[in-house]
Scaffold this motif. Structure first.
Motif, PDB file in Angstrom:
ATOM      1  N   ASP A 130      20.757  30.002 131.213  1.00 48.38           N
ATOM      2  CA  ASP A 130      20.387  31.283 130.630  1.00 48.38           C
ATOM      3  C   ASP A 130      19.838  32.232 131.702  1.00 48.38           C
ATOM      4  OD1 ASP A 130      19.909  32.867 128.160  1.00 48.38           O
ATOM      5  OD2 ASP A 130      17.825  32.752 128.863  1.00 48.38           O
ATOM      6  N   VAL A 131      19.908  33.502 131.424  1.00 50.32           N
ATOM      7  CA  VAL A 131      19.437  34.558 132.330  1.00 50.32           C
ATOM      8  C   VAL A 131      17.997  34.334 132.785  1.00 50.32           C
ATOM      9  CG1 VAL A 131      18.907  37.028 132.420  1.00 50.32           C
ATOM     10  CG2 VAL A 131      20.990  36.252 131.300  1.00 50.32           C
ATOM     11  N   ASN A 132      17.136  33.872 131.900  1.00 45.96           N
ATOM     12  CA  ASN A 132      15.704  33.742 132.197  1.00 45.96           C
ATOM     13  C   ASN A 132      15.286  32.340 132.627  1.00 45.96           C
ATOM     14  OD1 ASN A 132      15.116  36.462 131.494  1.00 45.96           O
ATOM     15  ND2 ASN A 132      15.337  35.884 129.354  1.00 45.96           N
ATOM     16  N   GLU A 133      16.228  31.473 132.883  1.00 45.88           N
ATOM     17  CA  GLU A 133      15.881  30.086 133.236  1.00 45.88           C
ATOM     18  C   GLU A 133      15.100  30.036 134.551  1.00 45.88           C
ATOM     19  OE1 GLU A 133      15.016  26.671 132.561  1.00 45.88           O
ATOM     20  OE2 GLU A 133      16.685  27.189 131.252  1.00 45.88           O
ATOM     21  N   ARG A 134      14.061  29.218 134.583  1.00 44.15           N
ATOM     22  CA  ARG A 134      13.253  29.021 135.791  1.00 44.15           C
ATOM     23  C   ARG A 134      13.219  27.556 136.220  1.00 44.15           C
ATOM     24  NH1 ARG A 134      13.734  33.809 136.660  1.00 44.15           N
ATOM     25  NH2 ARG A 134      12.171  35.369 136.248  1.00 44.15           N
ATOM     26  N   LEU A 135      13.468  26.661 135.278  1.00 40.52           N
ATOM     27  CA  LEU A 135      13.469  25.222 135.579  1.00 40.52           C
ATOM     28  C   LEU A 135      14.892  24.698 135.488  1.00 40.52           C
ATOM     29  CD1 LEU A 135      10.369  24.161 133.453  1.00 40.52           C
ATOM     30  CD2 LEU A 135      10.472  24.512 135.926  1.00 40.52           C
ATOM     31  N   PHE A 136      15.313  24.047 136.523  1.00 43.43           N
ATOM     32  CA  PHE A 136      16.688  23.565 136.570  1.00 43.43           C
ATOM     33  C   PHE A 136      16.742  22.041 136.576  1.00 43.43           C
ATOM     34  CE2 PHE A 136      16.550  27.790 138.363  1.00 43.43           C
ATOM     35  CZ  PHE A 136      17.544  28.424 137.627  1.00 43.43           C
ATOM     36  N   ASN A 137      15.800  21.435 135.842  1.00 43.53           N
ATOM     37  CA  ASN A 137      15.729  19.972 135.788  1.00 43.53           C
ATOM     38  C   ASN A 137      16.494  19.418 134.582  1.00 43.53           C
ATOM     39  OD1 ASN A 137      14.015  20.944 133.863  1.00 43.53           O
ATOM     40  ND2 ASN A 137      12.265  19.683 134.431  1.00 43.53           N
ATOM     41  N   HIS A 138      17.444  20.203 134.077  1.00 40.04           N
ATOM     42  CA  HIS A 138      18.281  19.771 132.958  1.00 40.04           C
ATOM     43  C   HIS A 138      19.710  20.253 133.218  1.00 40.04           C
ATOM     44  CE1 HIS A 138      18.264  23.868 131.189  1.00 40.04           C
ATOM     45  NE2 HIS A 138      17.041  23.906 131.708  1.00 40.04           N
ATOM     46  N   ASN A 139      20.616  19.914 132.330  1.00 37.75           N
ATOM     47  CA  ASN A 139      22.033  20.193 132.549  1.00 37.75           C
ATOM     48  C   ASN A 139      22.484  21.589 132.153  1.00 37.75           C
ATOM     49  OD1 ASN A 139      22.584  17.688 133.668  1.00 37.75           O
ATOM     50  ND2 ASN A 139      22.877  16.755 131.662  1.00 37.75           N
ATOM     51  N   GLY A 140      21.568  22.433 131.681  1.00 33.10           N
ATOM     52  CA  GLY A 140      21.911  23.798 131.351  1.00 33.10           C
ATOM     53  C   GLY A 140      22.580  23.926 129.998  1.00 33.10           C
ATOM     54  N   ILE A 141      23.172  25.091 129.773  1.00 34.47           N
ATOM     55  CA  ILE A 141      23.838  25.400 128.511  1.00 34.47           C
ATOM     56  C   ILE A 141      25.158  24.656 128.394  1.00 34.47           C
ATOM     57  CG2 ILE A 141      24.891  27.244 127.145  1.00 34.47           C
ATOM     58  CD1 ILE A 141      22.948  29.180 128.576  1.00 34.47           C
ATOM     59  N   LYS A 142      25.894  24.623 129.507  1.00 32.48           N
ATOM     60  CA  LYS A 142      27.230  24.035 129.472  1.00 32.48           C
ATOM     61  C   LYS A 142      27.671  23.695 130.891  1.00 32.48           C
ATOM     62  CE  LYS A 142      31.820  24.681 127.701  1.00 32.48           C
ATOM     63  NZ  LYS A 142      32.449  24.798 126.430  1.00 32.48           N
ATOM     64  N   ALA A 143      28.500  22.671 130.992  1.00 36.65           N
ATOM     65  CA  ALA A 143      29.171  22.346 132.251  1.00 36.65           C
ATOM     66  C   ALA A 143      30.574  22.931 132.186  1.00 36.65           C
ATOM     67  CB  ALA A 143      29.233  20.845 132.451  1.00 36.65           C
ATOM     68  N   LEU A 144      30.965  23.648 133.235  1.00 41.40           N
ATOM     69  CA  LEU A 144      32.276  24.276 133.278  1.00 41.40           C
ATOM     70  C   LEU A 144      33.071  23.774 134.475  1.00 41.40           C
ATOM     71  CD1 LEU A 144      31.254  27.988 132.556  1.00 41.40           C
ATOM     72  CD2 LEU A 144      32.273  26.371 130.948  1.00 41.40           C
ATOM     73  N   HIS A 145      34.374  23.835 134.336  1.00 45.24           N
ATOM     74  CA  HIS A 145      35.292  23.487 135.420  1.00 45.24           C
ATOM     75  C   HIS A 145      36.162  24.718 135.686  1.00 45.24           C
ATOM     76  CE1 HIS A 145      34.250  19.221 135.278  1.00 45.24           C
ATOM     77  NE2 HIS A 145      34.163  19.392 133.968  1.00 45.24           N
ATOM     78  N   PRO A 146      35.656  25.666 136.480  1.00 41.00           N
ATOM     79  CA  PRO A 146      36.415  26.910 136.692  1.00 41.00           C
ATOM     80  C   PRO A 146      37.744  26.640 137.399  1.00 41.00           C
ATOM     81  CG  PRO A 146      34.570  26.783 138.220  1.00 41.00           C
ATOM     82  CD  PRO A 146      34.437  25.627 137.281  1.00 41.00           C
TER      83      PRO A 146
END
Length: 146
Positions: free
Chosen positions: A6-22
């Motif tokens: 997300d735009v306001n994320e500050r902690l990156f100790n998780h997998n986020g919103i989604k994993a993508l394969h561009p």
């Protein structure tokens, strides 16, 4: 694979919103210059490449975060340039502060602690030279460039 946050994320100790394969992801880092990633993907992932969204991916310099700029839609594809999160330091202003006889690490900490709004950055340096410098109406990013 990249992870989207997300735009306001500050902690990156998780997998986020989604994993993508561009379809395409190319990192560009120019010494003392720009640092960004160019991405291209299918339109089904359009919502994850919106302005301000954060993507994290492996680079030759380790796992790094980048903030998406304006996406471009063309021929059923989305393309986006994402700038390294360091560029967020342009949003933190040092009104007037003076670091006197400090090594680089202490000077960086001094300026990072004296921004107009609280900086989310953690800074460090192994440069041991002792310097004095003053910042007047200067962005934290400009201090990083010095």
């Amino acid at each position: 694979m990249i992870r989207v946050y997300d735009v306001n994320e500050r902690l990156f100790n998780h997998n986020g919103i989604k994993a993508l394969h561009p379809l395409f992801a190319e990192v560009t880092k120019i010494d003392n210059g720009d640092y960004y990633v160019e991405l291209e993907d299918t339109l089904e992932n359009l919502e994850y490449y919106q302005k301000g969204m954060i993507v994290r991916l492996d680079t030759p310099w380790g796992l790094q975060g980048f903030r998406c700029d304006n996406p471009i839609v063309k021929n059923n594809r989305i393309s986006c340039k994402a700038w390294h999160l360091t560029y967020d330091a342009e949003n933190y202003l040092i009104k007037d502060s003076n670091a006197v006889e400090k090594n680089c690490n202490d000077a960086l900490n001094h300026f990072n602690d004296n921004t107009d709004i609280a900086s989310p950055f953690t800074v460090s340096s192994d440069i041991t030279s002792i310097v004095s410098t003053r910042a007047i109406r200067t962005s934290l990013f400009e201090i990083f460039e010095r």
